[in-house]
Structure formats: structure tokens, C-alpha cells
Write an enzyme that holds these catalytic residues in place. Structure first.
Site, PDB file in Angstrom:
ATOM      1  N   ARG A 275       0.920  -1.039  -0.083  1.00 37.92           N
ATOM      2  CA  ARG A 275      -0.119  -0.111  -0.028  1.00 37.92           C
ATOM      3  C   ARG A 275       0.896   1.286  -0.046  1.00 37.92           C
ATOM      4  O   ARG A 275       0.624   2.181   0.326  1.00 37.92           O
ATOM      5  CB  ARG A 275      -1.003   0.209   1.129  1.00 37.92           C
ATOM      6  CG  ARG A 275      -2.002  -1.026   0.931  1.00 37.92           C
ATOM      7  CD  ARG A 275      -3.072  -0.728   0.236  1.00 37.92           C
ATOM      8  NE  ARG A 275      -4.097  -1.794   0.018  1.00 37.92           N
ATOM      9  CZ  ARG A 275      -4.036  -2.856  -0.440  1.00 37.92           C
ATOM     10  NH1 ARG A 275      -3.016  -3.231  -1.176  1.00 37.92           N
ATOM     11  NH2 ARG A 275      -5.274  -3.693  -0.334  1.00 37.92           N
TER      12      ARG A 275
ATOM     13  N   SER B  57     -11.124  -1.013   2.063  1.00 35.49           N
ATOM     14  CA  SER B  57     -10.667  -1.194   3.416  1.00 35.49           C
ATOM     15  C   SER B  57     -10.309   0.074   4.080  1.00 35.49           C
ATOM     16  O   SER B  57      -9.717   1.196   3.404  1.00 35.49           O
ATOM     17  CB  SER B  57      -9.372  -1.976   3.458  1.00 35.49           C
ATOM     18  OG  SER B  57      -9.556  -3.186   2.565  1.00 35.49           O
TER      19      SER B  57
ATOM     20  N   GLU C 153      -6.409   3.809   5.650  1.00 37.27           N
ATOM     21  CA  GLU C 153      -5.853   3.504   4.352  1.00 37.27           C
ATOM     22  C   GLU C 153      -6.326   5.042   3.501  1.00 37.27           C
ATOM     23  O   GLU C 153      -5.493   5.484   2.663  1.00 37.27           O
ATOM     24  CB  GLU C 153      -6.496   2.336   3.569  1.00 37.27           C
ATOM     25  CG  GLU C 153      -5.622   2.174   2.474  1.00 37.27           C
ATOM     26  CD  GLU C 153      -6.150   0.856   1.841  1.00 37.27           C
ATOM     27  OE1 GLU C 153      -5.644  -0.298   2.259  1.00 37.27           O
ATOM     28  OE2 GLU C 153      -6.915   0.813   0.981  1.00 37.27           O
TER      29      GLU C 153
HETATM   30  N1  EPU Z   1     -11.664 -10.920   8.554  1.00 44.12           N
HETATM   31  C1  EPU Z   1     -12.306 -10.791   9.722  1.00 44.12           C
HETATM   32  N2  EPU Z   1     -13.765 -10.250   9.626  1.00 44.12           N
HETATM   33  C2  EPU Z   1     -14.373  -9.835   8.505  1.00 44.12           C
HETATM   34  C3  EPU Z   1     -13.471  -9.835   7.263  1.00 44.12           C
HETATM   35  C4  EPU Z   1     -11.937 -10.566   7.321  1.00 44.12           C
HETATM   36  O1  EPU Z   1     -12.017 -11.195  10.729  1.00 44.12           O
HETATM   37  O2  EPU Z   1     -15.201  -9.294   8.319  1.00 44.12           O
HETATM   38  C5  EPU Z   1     -10.344 -11.532   8.697  1.00 44.12           C
HETATM   39  C6  EPU Z   1     -10.208 -13.102   8.442  1.00 44.12           C
HETATM   40  O3  EPU Z   1      -9.503 -13.587   9.090  1.00 44.12           O
HETATM   41  C7  EPU Z   1      -9.877 -13.022   6.804  1.00 44.12           C
HETATM   42  C8  EPU Z   1      -8.932 -11.781   7.047  1.00 44.12           C
HETATM   43  O4  EPU Z   1      -9.649 -10.902   7.818  1.00 44.12           O
HETATM   44  O5  EPU Z   1      -9.149 -14.136   6.763  1.00 44.12           O
HETATM   45  C9  EPU Z   1      -8.669 -11.330   5.608  1.00 44.12           C
HETATM   46  O6  EPU Z   1      -9.855 -10.909   4.859  1.00 44.12           O
HETATM   47  P1  EPU Z   1      -9.956 -10.545   3.478  1.00 44.12           P
HETATM   48  O7  EPU Z   1      -9.294 -11.926   2.795  1.00 44.12           O
HETATM   49  O8  EPU Z   1     -11.433 -10.118   3.168  1.00 44.12           O
HETATM   50  O9  EPU Z   1      -8.787  -9.597   3.286  1.00 44.12           O
HETATM   51  P2  EPU Z   1      -8.403  -7.986   3.805  1.00 44.12           P
HETATM   52  O10 EPU Z   1      -7.050  -8.188   4.670  1.00 44.12           O
HETATM   53  O11 EPU Z   1      -9.513  -7.639   5.053  1.00 44.12           O
HETATM   54  C10 EPU Z   1      -7.162  -7.031   2.064  1.00 44.12           C
HETATM   55  C11 EPU Z   1      -7.215  -5.739   1.200  1.00 44.12           C
HETATM   56  C12 EPU Z   1      -8.068  -5.581   0.288  1.00 44.12           C
HETATM   57  C13 EPU Z   1      -8.397  -6.681  -0.756  1.00 44.12           C
HETATM   58  C14 EPU Z   1      -8.332  -7.914  -0.035  1.00 44.12           C
HETATM   59  C15 EPU Z   1      -8.188  -9.254  -0.971  1.00 44.12           C
HETATM   60  C16 EPU Z   1      -5.818  -4.280   2.916  1.00 44.12           C
HETATM   61  C17 EPU Z   1      -6.176  -3.236   3.816  1.00 44.12           C
HETATM   62  N3  EPU Z   1      -6.910  -4.711   2.123  1.00 44.12           N
HETATM   63  O12 EPU Z   1      -8.427  -7.054   2.763  1.00 44.12           O
HETATM   64  O13 EPU Z   1      -8.086  -4.243  -0.408  1.00 44.12           O
HETATM   65  O14 EPU Z   1      -9.378  -6.561  -1.428  1.00 44.12           O
HETATM   66  O15 EPU Z   1      -7.341  -8.117   0.913  1.00 44.12           O
HETATM   67  O16 EPU Z   1      -6.838  -9.148  -1.344  1.00 44.12           O
HETATM   68  O17 EPU Z   1      -4.837  -4.755   2.273  1.00 44.12           O
HETATM   69  C18 EPU Z   1      -8.597  -2.049  -0.177  1.00 44.12           C
HETATM   70  O18 EPU Z   1      -7.432  -1.799  -0.210  1.00 44.12           O
HETATM   71  O19 EPU Z   1      -9.496  -0.971  -0.050  1.00 44.12           O
HETATM   72  C19 EPU Z   1      -9.017  -3.299  -0.259  1.00 44.12           C
HETATM   73  C20 EPU Z   1     -10.220  -3.568  -0.416  1.00 44.12           C
END
Ligand code: EPU
Length: 345
Positions: free
Chosen positions: A164, A241, A340
Site C-alpha cells: 500500500r 478497506s 488507508e
Molecule cells: N476478517 C475478519 N472479519 C471480516 C473480514 C475478514 O475477521 O469481516 C479477517 C479474516 O481472518 C480473514 C482476513 O481478515 O481471513 C482477511 O480478509 P480478506 O481476505 O477479506 O482481506 P483483507 O485483509 O480484509 C485485503 C485488502 C483488500 C483486498 C483484499 C483481498 C488491505 C487493507 N485490504 O483485505 O483491499 O481487496 O485483501 O486481497 O490490504 C482496499 O485496500 O481498499 C481493499 C479492499
């Protein structure tokens, strides 16, 4: 170049929040960009560069200077049998470009489908999702260097990409205005399937999905997680996010795990032996669950990390929720979450 005054910024953001810009200029050429910069310099007022407004929280008071909206359009491509170079103007819609590339069987950005915003914003925060990030496919960023007042071309190395991050939002923040990004994509039918959600989606398939099947799957997964903008659906009225996933030392991660009474802490390896933990998990543990509401601000019912404008929220409603979350996570885990979205005004 037309200069407008007192233009409300809310409609230019995916949050639908924000007061007026004192001056508002739309640039469709590189000369317009230069002219707008000179306009701001002459009046000695700040300049803010607006792309797709998908990663912004604009203050209720608006912006006291010039908001420059980047509307440069055009995509040029050079193809060989194995690869294609796409030179994409900064104002092009990102998702439309992904659709175009995937439609031509060009691989490298198929997992980045459904992300709102413009192409010019993608190198700034090194947009990434579902196992890909733009750092892998960007070859060149053309930008106006405000220090030298001339157009320059930065190669991927000079951009200093990390999670990021690039020099554009860190060490050289405010110095460059991106006008074009060159993407180098492979001519291939093989899509990237590294992210757990995607692997799960295709687990029963007996053949390799095509690039466009992967893109469609990503859009569907994003929709399920409230990370796709759907007109009129407040559950998706977000900036994606809201917090970055914090990166902590391996030692601190071990201490955190030990303090969780046998509950496992989700984690991903990060650079230099560090550990990245999902901010969404921290929010959940701190009591901020899907569907949480604080006045007109809230959390999407689909994903904990998507803070939403539930309807008529002001920037201060959103910052009240942000501050409550940051304080609670800090108290509970001694981790300071970093938002972010860019704060404007
Ligand atoms: N999780 C929770 N609760 C939730 C959702 C997720 O506890 O409601 C936990 C779970 O452990 C899950 C983990 O978070 O396994 C990861 O969740 P997810 O795969 O949805 O990914 P994220 O880390 O929340 C990141 C990026 C997103 C991107 C997704 C998919 C960041 C800050 N966010 O989200 O990017 O789409 O991975 O690759 O790095 C953005 O930057 O705006 C964005 C949407």
C-alpha cells in the site's frame, strides 16, 4: 481550462462525503495540469489532485485551495506475441481497463477487477487484491514533477513500491502528479490463483479458469464482501478497506498469540520476517462487528473493514467511528491502526 468555484466534493467520492472545493479544475491534457498548478501557485493556495475519489475522506469544511480532477483519457497499446504494453492515461477508469486487458487475454491484473478509481491512483498506493498488486506489472509512471515543474518518467524501481505504498504517498508525497501509467502484461490464458478466496471459489473446477472467469469471480467475491460499489446500496458506500493491515514484529506476534487463550491469530508473512495481521480481525476482537453503527457512520454488514456512510453521514461522523476503533484496538492490542483513505481538508 475552466475554473469552477465552490464545487461540492461529496459527489466525487465513493463515500459521498465532503464540503466544497474553493476552486475546481478538470484537466484533460498535460498542459491543463500545468496550468492548474500555476493557477494554485499564483494564488499561493494548496492543490489537491483528485482521481476516482475511491480512497478519500473529504472534510465537511471542504478544501480551501484548488482541486484538480484528472480526466486525461486514452489507451495506447503495443503488442508482441508474448506481451502487451498498455500506456494508459491517468483519468481512465481502472476497472474498464482491467476488462479491456482481460478481453485481450492479457494477464497480470485480472485479480484487480472491480476496484473503484482511476488508473492514475493505482501506483500511488500500490493497489493490490486477491494475490496481485500493480507493482508487479507497472513499468513506467509519467508524472509532473512539481519540484522541477517538468514531466518525468519513473520506472518501477524508482516508484519504491511496498504494501500500500510508493514514494508517491510516502517520501515524495505531494511532489508528483501522475498523468500516465504503462502496464506490461503477458499474453496468456493462465490466470493467477494464489489467494485463498479464489482457490476456494474454483476448487471444484476440473479445468483452469480463464482470465475473464477469474475477473468475474473476483467481482463476485468483492460484492459479497461489500467491496464493490453498487449504486444506491449504502452497505457498499465505503472507501474499500478503511485501515491498512498492520505489520508487526515476529516477537510481538508470538506475545499476541500467547495472550489469546489458545485462539489462533490469523496472519500472513510480511517482508523482513515480520507478520501482517488482518485489521478486520482486530476490529472484530475489539467489538466492532459487521453491521456496527455509530450514528450515521457504520461498518458494512459484509466486511468488518469497510466503514460505510449509512446515509447522510458527515466526515466528522466517520472520524468519530475511526477514532473509537483506533482507541479500542490500541488499548486492547497495543497496535495503532493506520487509516488507508487519504484525508482531504
Ligand atoms: N476478517 C475478519 N472479519 C471480516 C473480514 C475478514 O475477521 O469481516 C479477517 C479474516 O481472518 C480473514 C482476513 O481478515 O481471513 C482477511 O480478509 P480478506 O481476505 O477479506 O482481506 P483483507 O485483509 O480484509 C485485503 C485488502 C483488500 C483486498 C483484499 C483481498 C488491505 C487493507 N485490504 O483485505 O483491499 O481487496 O485483501 O486481497 O490490504 C482496499 O485496500 O481498499 C481493499 C479492499
Amino acid at each position: 481550462m475552466q475554473v469552477l468555484e465552490q464545487v461540492l466534493l461529496a459527489p466525487y467520492t465513493t463515500f459521498g462525503i465532503g464540503g466544497p472545493a474553493r476552486w475546481f479544475v478538470e484537466a484533460s491534457t498535460e498542459d491543463d495540469v500545468l496550468e492548474a498548478v500555476r493557477f494554485a501557485q499564483k494564488r499561493n493556495v494548496p492543490l489537491f489532485v483528485l482521481g476516482g475519489g475511491s480512497n478519500l475522506l473529504v472534510s465537511d469544511a471542504g478544501f480551501p485551495g484548488v482541486v484538480l480532477r484528472i480526466s486525461l483519457k486514452g489507451i495506447e497499446q503495443k503488442k508482441t506475441s508474448e506481451s502487451a504494453m498498455f500506456s494508459v492515461a491517468a483519468g481512465e477508469d481502472w476497472d474498464a481497463f482491467v476488462t479491456l486487458a482481460v478481453g485481450q487475454n492479457c494477464a497480470g491484473i485480472e485479480c484487480l477487477a472491480g476496484i473503484p478509481g482511476t488508473v492514475g491512483g493505482t501506483p500511488v498506493q500500490n493497489v493490490g487484491a486477491y494475490g496481485q498488486e500493480v507493482a508487479e506489472t507497472i513499468r513506467l509512471v509519467r508524472a509532473l514533477d512539481l519540484r522541477a515543474m517538468e514531466y518525468v518518467e519513473l520506472d518501477a524501481k524508482e516508484c519504491g513500491f511496498a504494501y500500500r505504498r510508493s514514494i508517491l504517498n510516502s517520501s515524495e508525497r505531494g511532489r508528483y502528479i501522475v498523468t500516465r501509467v504503462d502496464y506490461w502484461l503477458r499474453s496468456s490464458l493462465n490466470a493467477s490463483l494464489s489467494y485463498a478466496d479464489l482457490k476456494r471459489y474454483f476448487q471444484n473446477w476440473t479445468r483452469q479458469p480463464t482470465l475473464s472467469e477469474v475477473s468475474s469471480a473476483v467481482r463476485e467475491i468483492r460484492h459479497q464482501k461489500g467491496m464493490l460499489i453498487v449504486a444506491g446500496d449504502p452497505d457498499c458506500r465505503s472507501a474499500g478497506s478503511f485501515f491498512k493491515n498492520p505489520i508487526i514484529s515476529a516477537e510481538y506476534f508470538a506475545r499476541l498469540t500467547a495472550s489469546m487463550d489458545g485462539m489462533s491469530v490469523p496472519s500472513y508473512p510480511a517482508a523482513y520476517g515480520q507478520v501482517k495481521i488482518p485489521a478486520a480481525w482486530l476490529l472484530d476482537q475489539a467489538g466492532f462487528h459487521k453491521g456496527y453503527a455509530l450514528g450515521r457512520a457504520g461498518i458494512s454488514s459484509r466486511h468488518t473493514l469497510a466503514l460505510i456512510n449509512r446515509g447522510g453521514a458527515s466526515a466528522s461522523d466517520m472520524t468519530a467511528l475511526r477514532d473509537a476503533i483506533v482507541a479500542k484496538v490500541l488499548e486492547r492490542f497495543a497496535i495503532r491502526l493506520e487509516p488507508e483513505p487519504v484525508w482531504v481538508g
